[in-house]
Scaffold this active site. Structure first.
Site, mmCIF file in Angstrom:
data_model
loop_
_atom_site.group_PDB
_atom_site.id
_atom_site.type_symbol
_atom_site.label_atom_id
_atom_site.label_comp_id
_atom_site.label_asym_id
_atom_site.label_seq_id
_atom_site.Cartn_x
_atom_site.Cartn_y
_atom_site.Cartn_z
ATOM 1 C CE LYS A 279 -28.093 23.067 -12.944
ATOM 2 N NZ LYS A 279 -29.007 22.642 -11.857
ATOM 3 C CE LYS A 291 -32.668 27.128 -6.857
ATOM 4 N NZ LYS A 291 -33.128 25.811 -6.370
ATOM 5 C CG ASP A 302 -27.411 25.336 -10.361
ATOM 6 O OD1 ASP A 302 -27.108 24.208 -9.935
ATOM 7 O OD2 ASP A 302 -28.521 25.600 -10.864
ATOM 8 C CG ASP A 361 -35.684 25.767 -8.675
ATOM 9 O OD1 ASP A 361 -34.606 26.045 -9.236
ATOM 10 O OD2 ASP A 361 -35.816 25.660 -7.444
ATOM 11 N NE ARG A 365 -34.984 17.995 -13.580
ATOM 12 C CZ ARG A 365 -35.542 17.426 -12.523
ATOM 13 N NH1 ARG A 365 -36.514 16.547 -12.684
ATOM 14 N NH2 ARG A 365 -35.128 17.729 -11.307
HETATM 15 N N1 BES Z 1 -29.610 23.792 -8.752
HETATM 16 C C1 BES Z 1 -30.691 23.162 -8.091
HETATM 17 C C2 BES Z 1 -30.274 21.975 -7.224
HETATM 18 C C3 BES Z 1 -29.381 22.266 -6.046
HETATM 19 C C4 BES Z 1 -29.917 22.304 -4.778
HETATM 20 C C5 BES Z 1 -28.028 22.415 -6.203
HETATM 21 C C6 BES Z 1 -29.101 22.521 -3.690
HETATM 22 C C7 BES Z 1 -27.205 22.640 -5.110
HETATM 23 C C8 BES Z 1 -27.745 22.682 -3.852
HETATM 24 C C9 BES Z 1 -31.683 22.630 -9.136
HETATM 25 O O1 BES Z 1 -31.766 23.378 -10.302
HETATM 26 C C10 BES Z 1 -33.023 22.647 -8.505
HETATM 27 O O2 BES Z 1 -33.486 23.705 -8.183
HETATM 28 N N2 BES Z 1 -33.617 21.475 -8.355
HETATM 29 C C11 BES Z 1 -34.909 21.358 -7.776
HETATM 30 C C12 BES Z 1 -35.693 20.343 -8.581
HETATM 31 C C13 BES Z 1 -37.131 20.276 -8.234
HETATM 32 C C14 BES Z 1 -37.830 21.567 -8.596
HETATM 33 C C15 BES Z 1 -37.753 19.116 -8.966
HETATM 34 C C16 BES Z 1 -34.732 20.885 -6.347
HETATM 35 O O3 BES Z 1 -33.848 20.090 -6.076
HETATM 36 O O4 BES Z 1 -35.495 21.350 -5.496
HETATM 37 ZN ZN ZN Z 2 -30.145 24.433 -10.841
HETATM 38 MN MN MN Z 3 -33.136 24.973 -10.164
#
Ligand code: BES
Ligand code: ZN
Ligand code: MN
Length: 510
Positions: A279, A291, A302, A361, A365
């Site tokens: 990714k 965010k 990321d 966010d 995936r």
């Molecule tokens: N890049 C983030 C996940 C992340 C969180 C990486 C903390 C490193 C540290 C990912 O794209 C994300 O935002 N995921 C969301 C998914 C949710 C919206 C289902 C999350 O984990 O809140």
């Molecule tokens: Zn992300």
């Molecule tokens: Mn995200």
């Protein structure tokens, strides 16, 4: 090929390791160095080398042990400055704890602690007195060299006053009988250490420099240096490949997306092809599901999955592993521009699966979906993907442990074994059918979030829809890829985690 470098910060030489690395069979008392690092086990008899050194130092080591000032507890250090009677001017005693507990991971951690303790000045020459350890001399040498290369590099890329400095020289001291093995370990340690530093550097650099195009430019340099074959897909090519899920994420950004493919053909033409998929969201604002500042602050990290794949591919090529490996890096920026994808949008992924967007966010995936199905269509045999995918995985396993998810237990066991032998912390989470229900769509086949509970698993379940039954392991590295603070054994920022596990997994293919 389109122009690759938009405006970017001065690209400093990243693989420019000026450290002179060597191994010698000089006596520990005779090695000239600014620092002589002596790893010491807490149990067992003093090795002969150490007894001789102790004698040259007038019994200082014995006195320190007897007084309790240095008991060789794990990862403790004691600096002795201004010593006389030996060729080195300073000694750093490094505790390794008990021999039976000394895993590869703990050895790395102890040696990196030592490297960090003495890399605060420029031009330091260090000699490491390699002890006889249960892990063997090749692994000890590999661990020591990578630890000294990794430990002397900080995240202060743009600071006028640096806090860490590369060593001028690292000399491994070993017995004459061990030198061949130690030299082999040294060569591997250098390649692995530099690969980890490459991944760290990419993660630490600011998102204005490491855009999809900036990342691809670095990949091109790495490919040229290591002999990897490279292909870079620009936006029209991604459209031609029907990668509408990946492209949707990119739409809100002024930065053009890329997919980088790196290939190493070290094995016979008919040998299995291993795919490493990363990714590469070069900045994750969250998109319209924006965010908050605190969560966005570190989102330059990321693209760590892609950086890990690039680092591992560089090492696999330099080690000339006799296997076939292809790396895929899906590179986009997730922003909120006027064309940004929206909540409620329906995306048709490359493999025809329709995706309902519930949260912009949950973009990683969406990027991986198309990259995974592209890899499958190219005919790869086994897949590992790496992604900073979910905060839920960090909640489940903590900041230092990655989650593993699979559709094929034998393949997962191979990756878990590689992680264990390289000392990287990885823990498997279940993929039972019941989780599938959580991502069933209402108007599309699947939705891109599965609700609050089991978020790391539902994300993995989503990815599974795009691997077409191929043996696949997903590593969620959201916790360990980026360290929030300094520790004695590691610098804050990009960690380069799982580069070594990937290389080890690739090596075990034969
Ligand atoms: N890049 C983030 C996940 C992340 C969180 C990486 C903390 C490193 C540290 C990912 O794209 C994300 O935002 N995921 C969301 C998914 C949710 C919206 C289902 C999350 O984990 O809140
Ligand atoms: Zn992300
Ligand atoms: Mn995200």
């Amino acid at each position: 090929m389109p122009p690759l470098l938009q405006e970017s910060l001065a690209v400093t030489e990243f693989l420019a390791v000026t450290t002179d690395l060597r191994c010698e069979s000089a006596a520990w008392t005779q090695a000239p160095a600014d620092w002589l690092v002596i790893p010491v086990l807490a149990d067992g008899a003093l090795p002969a080398n150490l007894t001789a050194l102790d004698a040259a130092l007038g019994g200082l080591l014995t006195r320190l042990r007897e007084s309790g000032d240095f008991s060789a507890k794990f990862a403790t250090t004691l600096a002795l400055r201004g010593v006389t009677g030996i060729a080195a001017s300073r000694v750093l005693l490094l505790g390794l704890g008990n021999a039976a507990e000394l895993t590869r991971g703990r050895l790395d951690r102890a040696l990196t602690t030592a490297a960090r303790a003495i890399s605060d000045k420029a031009g330091v020459k260090v000699a490491v007195a390699l002890p006889d350890l249960p892990v063997g001399s090749a692994i000890s040498a590999e661990s020591a060299i990578s630890a000294f290369l990794i430990g002397c590099v900080g995240q202060d890329l743009f600071k006028a006053e640096k806090s860490r400095f590369p060593f001028a020289a690292v000399t491994l001291l070993a017995s004459a009988a061990e030198l061949t093995e130690v030299a082999a370990g040294l060569a591997r340690g250098q390649i692995l250490g530099e690969a980890v530093n490459l991944a760290r550097d990419l993660v630490n650099r600011p998102p204005q420099e490491i855009t999809p195009i900036g990342f691809a430019a670095r990949a091109q340099t790495v490919a040229a240096e290591t002999g990897l074959a490279i292909e870079i897909f620009d936006q029209p090519r991604l459209e031609q490949e029907r990668m509408q899920s990946l492209l949707a994420v990119s739409r809100g950004s002024d930065q053009s997306p890329r997919m980088v493919i790196l290939e190493h053909r070290g094995g016979p033409a008919d040998a299995p092809m291993l795919a490493l998929v990363g990714k590469g969201v070069t900045f994750d604002s969250g998109g319209l599901s924006l965010k908050p500042t605190d969560g966005m602050l570190t989102m330059k990290c990321d693209m760590a999955g892609a950086a890990t794949v690039l680092g591992a591919m560089s090492a696999i090529a330099r080690l000339k592993l006799p296997v076939n490996v292809v790396g895929y890096m899906g590179l986009v920026e997730n922003m909120t521009g006027g064309s940004a994808f929206k909540l409620g949008d329906i995306l048709t992924a490359r493999n025809g699966v329709t995706i309902e967007v519930l949260n912009t966010d949950a973009e990683g995936r969406l990027v991986l979906a198309d990259v995974l199905s592209y890899a499958v269509d190219r005919g790869v045999d086994r897949i590992i993907d790496l992604a900073t995918l979910t905060g839920a995985c960090v909640v489940a396993l903590g900041e230092d442990v990655a989650g593993a998810f699979t559709n094929n237990q034998a393949w997962c066991d191979a990756v878990l074994a590689a992680a264990k032998s390289t000392g990287e912390d990885l823990w498997q989470l279940p993929m039972w059918d019941q989780y599938d229900d959580l991502i069933k769509g209402d108007i599309g086949d699947i939705k891109n979030t599965g609700g609050r509970w089991g978020g790391a698993i539902t994300a993995a379940k989503f990815l599974q829809r795009f691997v077409n039954g191929k043996p696949w392991v997903h590593l969620d590295i959201a916790g360990p890829a980026f360290a929030s603070g300094n520790k004695p054994h590691r610098e804050a920022g990009g960690t380069g985690c799982f580069v070594r596990t990937l290389v080890d997994t690739a090596a075990r293919q034969v």
